[in-house]
Design a protein around this motif. Structure first.
Motif, PDB file in Angstrom:
ATOM      1  N   CYS A  31      44.652  42.137  48.189  1.00  0.00           N
ATOM      2  CA  CYS A  31      43.542  41.189  48.311  1.00  0.00           C
ATOM      3  C   CYS A  31      43.273  40.903  49.782  1.00  0.00           C
ATOM      4  CB  CYS A  31      43.839  39.888  47.569  1.00  0.00           C
ATOM      5  SG  CYS A  31      42.379  38.826  47.404  1.00  0.00           S
ATOM      6  N   ASN A  32      42.005  40.766  50.125  1.00  0.00           N
ATOM      7  CA  ASN A  32      41.619  40.451  51.496  1.00  0.00           C
ATOM      8  C   ASN A  32      41.552  38.953  51.750  1.00  0.00           C
ATOM      9  OD1 ASN A  32      39.312  40.565  49.692  1.00  0.00           O
ATOM     10  ND2 ASN A  32      38.029  40.190  51.488  1.00  0.00           N
ATOM     11  N   PHE A  33      41.652  38.126  50.693  1.00  0.00           N
ATOM     12  CA  PHE A  33      41.657  36.677  50.845  1.00  0.00           C
ATOM     13  C   PHE A  33      43.088  36.157  50.835  1.00  0.00           C
ATOM     14  CE2 PHE A  33      37.181  35.181  49.327  1.00  0.00           C
ATOM     15  CZ  PHE A  33      36.592  36.039  50.236  1.00  0.00           C
ATOM     16  N   ARG A  34      43.240  34.931  51.302  1.00  0.00           N
ATOM     17  CA  ARG A  34      44.537  34.268  51.308  1.00  0.00           C
ATOM     18  C   ARG A  34      44.386  32.884  50.670  1.00  0.00           C
ATOM     19  NH1 ARG A  34      45.395  38.762  51.862  1.00  0.00           N
ATOM     20  NH2 ARG A  34      46.578  39.867  53.483  1.00  0.00           N
ATOM     21  N   CYS A  35      44.026  32.888  49.392  1.00  0.00           N
ATOM     22  CA  CYS A  35      43.745  31.640  48.691  1.00  0.00           C
ATOM     23  C   CYS A  35      44.995  30.771  48.600  1.00  0.00           C
ATOM     24  CB  CYS A  35      43.211  31.924  47.286  1.00  0.00           C
ATOM     25  SG  CYS A  35      41.672  32.877  47.281  1.00  0.00           S
ATOM     26  N   ARG A  36      44.815  29.476  48.832  1.00  0.00           N
ATOM     27  CA  ARG A  36      45.947  28.556  48.821  1.00  0.00           C
ATOM     28  C   ARG A  36      46.503  28.338  47.420  1.00  0.00           C
ATOM     29  NH1 ARG A  36      44.139  23.714  53.001  1.00  0.00           N
ATOM     30  NH2 ARG A  36      43.724  25.032  54.822  1.00  0.00           N
ATOM     31  N   GLY A 103      33.568  38.809  45.838  1.00  0.00           N
ATOM     32  CA  GLY A 103      32.230  39.146  46.321  1.00  0.00           C
ATOM     33  C   GLY A 103      32.155  39.668  47.737  1.00  0.00           C
ATOM     34  N   TRP A 104      33.288  39.681  48.460  1.00  0.00           N
ATOM     35  CA  TRP A 104      33.253  39.984  49.884  1.00  0.00           C
ATOM     36  C   TRP A 104      32.692  41.364  50.201  1.00  0.00           C
ATOM     37  CZ3 TRP A 104      33.709  36.929  53.971  1.00  0.00           C
ATOM     38  CH2 TRP A 104      33.902  37.503  55.216  1.00  0.00           C
ATOM     39  N   PHE A 105      33.004  42.335  49.374  1.00  0.00           N
ATOM     40  CA  PHE A 105      32.633  43.718  49.681  1.00  0.00           C
ATOM     41  C   PHE A 105      31.325  44.169  49.017  1.00  0.00           C
ATOM     42  CE2 PHE A 105      37.301  43.586  50.089  1.00  0.00           C
ATOM     43  CZ  PHE A 105      37.410  43.984  51.412  1.00  0.00           C
ATOM     44  N   VAL A 106      30.645  43.265  48.334  1.00  0.00           N
ATOM     45  CA  VAL A 106      29.422  43.654  47.634  1.00  0.00           C
ATOM     46  C   VAL A 106      28.292  43.916  48.623  1.00  0.00           C
ATOM     47  CG1 VAL A 106      27.675  42.962  45.948  1.00  0.00           C
ATOM     48  CG2 VAL A 106      30.085  42.397  45.552  1.00  0.00           C
ATOM     49  N   THR A 107      27.642  45.051  48.465  1.00  0.00           N
ATOM     50  CA  THR A 107      26.423  45.417  49.191  1.00  0.00           C
ATOM     51  C   THR A 107      25.368  45.772  48.150  1.00  0.00           C
ATOM     52  OG1 THR A 107      26.988  47.772  49.244  1.00  0.00           O
ATOM     53  CG2 THR A 107      27.800  46.392  51.073  1.00  0.00           C
ATOM     54  N   PRO A 108      24.089  45.883  48.548  1.00  0.00           N
ATOM     55  CA  PRO A 108      23.089  46.309  47.557  1.00  0.00           C
ATOM     56  C   PRO A 108      23.430  47.644  46.900  1.00  0.00           C
ATOM     57  CG  PRO A 108      22.005  45.385  49.474  1.00  0.00           C
ATOM     58  CD  PRO A 108      23.461  45.478  49.819  1.00  0.00           C
ATOM     59  N   TYR A 128      33.304  25.609  45.314  1.00  0.00           N
ATOM     60  CA  TYR A 128      32.716  24.405  45.888  1.00  0.00           C
ATOM     61  C   TYR A 128      31.236  24.622  46.162  1.00  0.00           C
ATOM     62  CZ  TYR A 128      37.548  22.986  46.714  1.00  0.00           C
ATOM     63  OH  TYR A 128      38.867  22.654  46.542  1.00  0.00           O
ATOM     64  N   ALA A 129      30.464  23.536  46.043  1.00  0.00           N
ATOM     65  CA  ALA A 129      29.063  23.578  46.447  1.00  0.00           C
ATOM     66  C   ALA A 129      28.928  23.526  47.962  1.00  0.00           C
ATOM     67  CB  ALA A 129      28.298  22.406  45.814  1.00  0.00           C
ATOM     68  N   ASP A 130      30.013  23.130  48.618  1.00  0.00           N
ATOM     69  CA  ASP A 130      30.069  23.021  50.072  1.00  0.00           C
ATOM     70  C   ASP A 130      30.809  24.241  50.631  1.00  0.00           C
ATOM     71  OD1 ASP A 130      30.415  22.240  52.719  1.00  0.00           O
ATOM     72  OD2 ASP A 130      32.105  20.936  52.259  1.00  0.00           O
ATOM     73  N   GLY A 131      30.124  25.023  51.465  1.00  0.00           N
ATOM     74  CA  GLY A 131      30.690  26.257  51.965  1.00  0.00           C
ATOM     75  C   GLY A 131      31.971  26.081  52.756  1.00  0.00           C
ATOM     76  N   ALA A 132      32.046  25.040  53.581  1.00  0.00           N
ATOM     77  CA  ALA A 132      33.223  24.852  54.425  1.00  0.00           C
ATOM     78  C   ALA A 132      34.477  24.631  53.584  1.00  0.00           C
ATOM     79  CB  ALA A 132      33.007  23.678  55.375  1.00  0.00           C
ATOM     80  N   ASP A 141      36.718  32.717  56.491  1.00  0.00           N
ATOM     81  CA  ASP A 141      35.431  32.240  57.002  1.00  0.00           C
ATOM     82  C   ASP A 141      34.307  33.105  56.446  1.00  0.00           C
ATOM     83  OD1 ASP A 141      36.683  30.289  58.497  1.00  0.00           O
ATOM     84  OD2 ASP A 141      36.660  31.447  60.365  1.00  0.00           O
ATOM     85  N   GLY A 142      33.239  32.454  56.000  1.00  0.00           N
ATOM     86  CA  GLY A 142      32.079  33.178  55.482  1.00  0.00           C
ATOM     87  C   GLY A 142      32.188  33.582  54.022  1.00  0.00           C
ATOM     88  N   ALA A 143      33.293  33.207  53.362  1.00  0.00           N
ATOM     89  CA  ALA A 143      33.490  33.622  51.961  1.00  0.00           C
ATOM     90  C   ALA A 143      32.413  33.062  51.048  1.00  0.00           C
ATOM     91  CB  ALA A 143      34.870  33.169  51.484  1.00  0.00           C
ATOM     92  N   TRP A 144      32.044  31.791  51.233  1.00  0.00           N
ATOM     93  CA  TRP A 144      31.064  31.132  50.368  1.00  0.00           C
ATOM     94  C   TRP A 144      29.691  31.772  50.518  1.00  0.00           C
ATOM     95  CZ3 TRP A 144      26.663  27.992  51.101  1.00  0.00           C
ATOM     96  CH2 TRP A 144      26.307  27.155  50.038  1.00  0.00           C
TER      97      TRP A 144
END
Length: 336
Positions: A31-36, A103-108, A128-132, A141-144
């Motif tokens: 995985c490329n994320f490091r979810c808590r 969703g990180w690697f999705v392109t058209p 979250y509805a809040d990106g931060a 960073d930028g995941a949302w």
């Protein structure tokens, strides 16, 4: 390759004959994320060799000898596999392939390739509805922002009416007030919405569990939003889960897990105690051992949607609510 109608008939036959209808198939633990709130990203299996598309073809055919299943391709992050479209294509010959991604690697182009490969449904994780806040919990960073772009790209790439794009949230201690906004944000993009509770089995910590009652609020949100797909029976038991656990788990009977090496267990949290291997054992042995393991299974410690949503299909009133989610050909949610 089975037609859509044949797969639906075979799925019903699996349900009526008592065979599992849902399989969580972990295609990678990388995985490329490091979810808590999830530690799969440093699972040792992420360093093991992964099956090839040919292996998935053989495994899917073997599973099909006992009927058609809904197969959730997860991980880890499935889109780290550059051959994921080939994997989807092979599984889709006999089964209904679903995918969960950050969703990180999705392109058209990738979105189009996934849909053309025969993907039945895809869920993108947004908490979250809040990106931060989302970015902080997901460790990227930028995941949302990218997750919402992925929702839009996948929604625009659908080639069949049955192909569903879902946003899915993990309900935690601090985001209940965000969920309706996320649901509405999903509807505005032609996507459905689902939720599942945080599970402490992934981390060993209950720190992220809600402290107050949540089920009535979730059911209210569902009543107000037509694109909220989670079954009301499933939602109604969230508080029971957080206050001690939901009994009578059907792991090994209604659903099971296959890890990225082909090991079969009654559920994803039992992956360290496999009962068989899909590639080395014949299918009768696999099913017999799943049934044997399920008889002594008394766990109450998860209420993931791979359990709760599937178990809702074994209650008449809930079955009526959920059947359109799985079987009817109307994949686009109404835009707000």
């Amino acid at each position: 390759m089975f037609s859509s109608a044949t797969k639906k008939w075979r799925l019903v036959r699996s349900w009526t004959s008592g065979h599992p209808i849902w399989c969580a198939w972990q295609v990678t633990y990388r995985c490329n994320f490091r979810c808590r709130f999830c530690q799969y990203w440093h699972d040792p299996l992420g360093r093991e060799p992964e099956p090839t598309p040919s292996d998935y073809a053989a495994g899917a055919k073997k599973l099909a000898s006992y009927g058609t299943s809904m197969i959730s391709l997860a991980g880890g992050e499935p889109l780290l596999r550059h051959d994921i479209c080939d994997v989807i294509r092979e599984i889709g010959r006999y089964h209904f392939p679903f995918l969960t991604t950050n969703g990180w690697f999705v392109t058209p182009q990738l979105a189009a390739d996934l849909m053309n490969a025969g993907l039945w449904g895809v869920s993108i994780s947004i908490d979250y509805a809040d990106g931060a806040r989302h970015n902080a919990r997901r460790g990227m960073d930028g995941a949302w922002e990218q997750a919402w772009r992925a929702v839009e790209m996948l929604a625009n790439a659908r080639v069949h009416k049955h192909q569903r794009v879902n946003v899915i949230s993990v309900l935690m201690d601090d985001n209940l007030d965000q969920l309706e906004t996320i649901c509405q944000q999903a509807a505005a993009r032609g996507a459905y919405y689902m939720v599942q509770p945080y599970g402490h089995l992934k981390t060993g910590s209950k720190a992220y569990e809600p402290k107050d009652e949540v089920a009535p609020k979730l059911l209210d949100i569902r009543r107000r939003n037509r694109n909220f797909l989670s079954n009301p029976y499933y939602l109604a038991r969230f508080d029971e889960f957080f206050r001690g656990g939901v009994p009578d788990c059907r792991a090994g009977q209604a659903f099971f897990n296959i890890d990225s090496t082909g090991d079969v267990a009654i559920c994803v949290e039992e992956k360290t105690r496999p009962v068989a291997n899909l590639y080395r054992d014949d299918i009768r042995t696999v099913h017999r051992r799943l049934r044997q393991a399920s008889r002594n299974h008394k766990c109450t410690q998860c209420w993931y949607n791979c359990r709760g949503e599937v178990e809702s299909l074994y209650r008449p009133s809930s079955l009526v609510v959920s059947l359109p989610t799985f079987l009817l050909d109307h994949g686009a949610a109404r835009k707000a």
